[in-house]
Every structure is written in structure tokens, then in C-alpha cells.
Design an enzyme around this catalytic site. Structure first.
Site, short mmCIF file in Angstrom:
data_model
loop_
_atom_site.label_atom_id
_atom_site.label_comp_id
_atom_site.label_asym_id
_atom_site.label_seq_id
_atom_site.Cartn_x
_atom_site.Cartn_y
_atom_site.Cartn_z
N GLU A 48 0.90 -1.24 -0.12
CA GLU A 48 0.02 -0.01 0.01
C GLU A 48 0.95 1.20 -0.14
O GLU A 48 1.64 1.51 1.02
CB GLU A 48 -1.07 -0.13 1.06
N CYS A 80 4.67 -2.66 -8.29
CA CYS A 80 3.06 -2.26 -8.03
C CYS A 80 3.21 -1.27 -7.09
O CYS A 80 3.47 0.13 -7.57
CB CYS A 80 2.43 -3.50 -7.39
N ARG A 106 -2.96 5.28 -9.55
CA ARG A 106 -3.49 4.23 -8.42
C ARG A 106 -4.77 3.32 -8.89
O ARG A 106 -5.70 3.85 -9.25
CB ARG A 106 -3.32 4.55 -6.94
N HIS A 165 3.12 -8.30 -9.98
CA HIS A 165 3.86 -8.88 -8.94
C HIS A 165 4.57 -10.20 -9.22
O HIS A 165 4.19 -11.28 -9.08
CB HIS A 165 2.76 -9.56 -7.88
N GLU A 167 6.95 -11.74 -7.88
CA GLU A 167 7.27 -12.57 -6.63
C GLU A 167 6.02 -13.56 -6.41
O GLU A 167 6.33 -14.52 -6.06
CB GLU A 167 7.75 -11.57 -5.49
N1 GLN Z 1 -3.20 -0.33 -5.15
C1 GLN Z 1 -1.74 -0.13 -4.30
C2 GLN Z 1 -1.21 1.04 -4.02
O1 GLN Z 1 -1.71 2.06 -4.89
C3 GLN Z 1 -1.03 -1.11 -5.05
C4 GLN Z 1 -1.37 -2.38 -4.92
C5 GLN Z 1 -0.19 -3.40 -4.70
O2 GLN Z 1 0.84 -3.14 -4.55
N2 GLN Z 1 -0.64 -4.68 -5.24
O3 GLN Z 1 -0.49 1.57 -3.46
#
Ligand code: GLN
Length: 183
Positions: A48, A80, A106, A165, A167
Site C-alpha cells: 500500500e 506495484c 493508482r 507482482h 514474486e
Molecule cells: N493499490 C496499491 C497502491 O496504490 C498497490 C497495490 C499493490 O501493490 N498490489 O498503493
């Protein structure tokens, strides 16, 4: 062996450590500027981005140290929420480190692709979780991988940015390219 740090403030850092170790790299958790000493590479994980930013700015000198590490030319992979942290500009507006000349939105895929497993146009397995959408890339940025023609992996010199992702998809190629020996 390459020594790679993973920013371990919040989010999916543990899975990155496991992937890097699986590739034979030495992977360490980064929570302070000193932890960057002697590293060859760095990962900013998903999670996040607002929570990560808050924690980052509470760690004295860490944001500046991450900027200078990326500025030194060492390979950096951001994924991400890490891509949101690293972007030059974020919509809706929030602060960022400006390591990579992209504008991201985002959760930019909305309901269309909120969370999904998909295949990139080149077959790369993608795990997307409330992923950012890359809305604009600067002149120095190359698009490495696309999904339906839209960038999902980009690169600016030593900084690689993925909206997905690797990972979680076991996509070790995502690490092998930035963190190959003799980079
Ligand atoms: N929606 C998240 C953000 O903006 C990112 C989500 C994620 O890392 N899977 O921080």
C-alpha cells in the site's frame, strides 16, 4: 552472487526475499539508510503506497538514501505499490520518490481488471492486485512488456518498474534481467 536489498517497511517484501534467494542472490531487508551500504541492487515491493510512504518518511534519511542509491546506477526493481512510490507523478496526487519518469494512476484498471492473473502480450505471467496503470512514460523510458498494448513493465536505465507482482507469479525472469551478474 549479487547482494540485493528489499525495502521491508510494509507489503510483500518477504516473497521478494524468497525469490531472490532462490536465484542464489544474497537478499537483505532494508529499513534504514545504513542497510543500503554494500548492496548491488534494490527492490521496492508491492503493498500500500500511502502506508509505505508514511513509514518511509518516518525513517530518518531513508527517502534520500533510496534516491541516491537509484541515482548511483545500481539496478532497482520496483513493483506495484513500489512503482507508485518510484513514479515521477501519481494520480490521484500523492508524494513519490521520482526514480522513474512515468505517470501512474493508482488502482488504474478499476473493475476491468481489479485483481487478476493474466498473460502479457509476450506471455509473461502477470498477477495484478489493484495494480497501478502507467498512463505516460518519459523519453528515456522503454516499454519492455505490454498487456493489450499497454505498458506493464518499463525500464529507465537501471530502474525497472512493474505494475504486477513477479514474486507471486514465480516470474524469476523479472529478477534475472535487472540483477544479472556483471550488470
Ligand atoms: N493499490 C496499491 C497502491 O496504490 C498497490 C497495490 C499493490 O501493490 N498490489 O498503493
Amino acid at each position: 552472487m549479487v547482494r540485493v536489498g528489499v525495502l521491508a517497511l510494509q507489503g510483500g517484501w518477504a516473497a521478494h526475499l524468497a525469490c531472490l534467494r532462490g536465484l542464489g542472490h544474497r537478499a537483505v531487508e532494508v529499513r534504514s539508510p545504513r542497510a543500503l551500504d554494500g548492496l548491488d541492487g534494490l527492490v521496492l515491493p508491492g503493498g500500500e503506497s500511502t502506508a509505505q510512504w508514511r513509514l518511509l518518511t518516518r525513517a530518518p534519511g531513508l527517502a534520500e538514501a533510496l534516491r541516491s542509491f537509484a541515482g548511483s546506477g545500481a539496478p532497482v526493481l520496483v513493483t506495484c505499490a513500489g512503482l507508485v512510490l518510484a513514479a515521477r507523478a501519481v494520480a490521484p496526487t500523492q508524494p513519490s520518490l521520482d526514480l522513474l519518469d512515468v505517470c501512474v494512476r493508482r488502482n488504474g484498471w478499476g473493475r476491468q481488471l481489479a485483481s487478476a492473473e493474466a498473460r502479457a502480450d509476450d506471455g509473461t505471467p502477470l498477477v495484478l492486485i489493484r495494480a497501478p496503470r502507467i498512463e505516460a512514460v518519459g523519453d528515456g523510458v522503454t516499454v519492455e512488456t505490454t498487456l493489450d498494448g499497454e505498458p506493464v513493465l518499463v525500464r529507465q536505465a537501471n530502474v525497472w518498474g512493474a505494475t504486477y507482482h513477479p514474486e507471486l507469479a514465480g516470474d524469476l525472469r523479472a529478477y534475472a534481467r535487472p540483477f544479472r551478474r556483471g550488470w
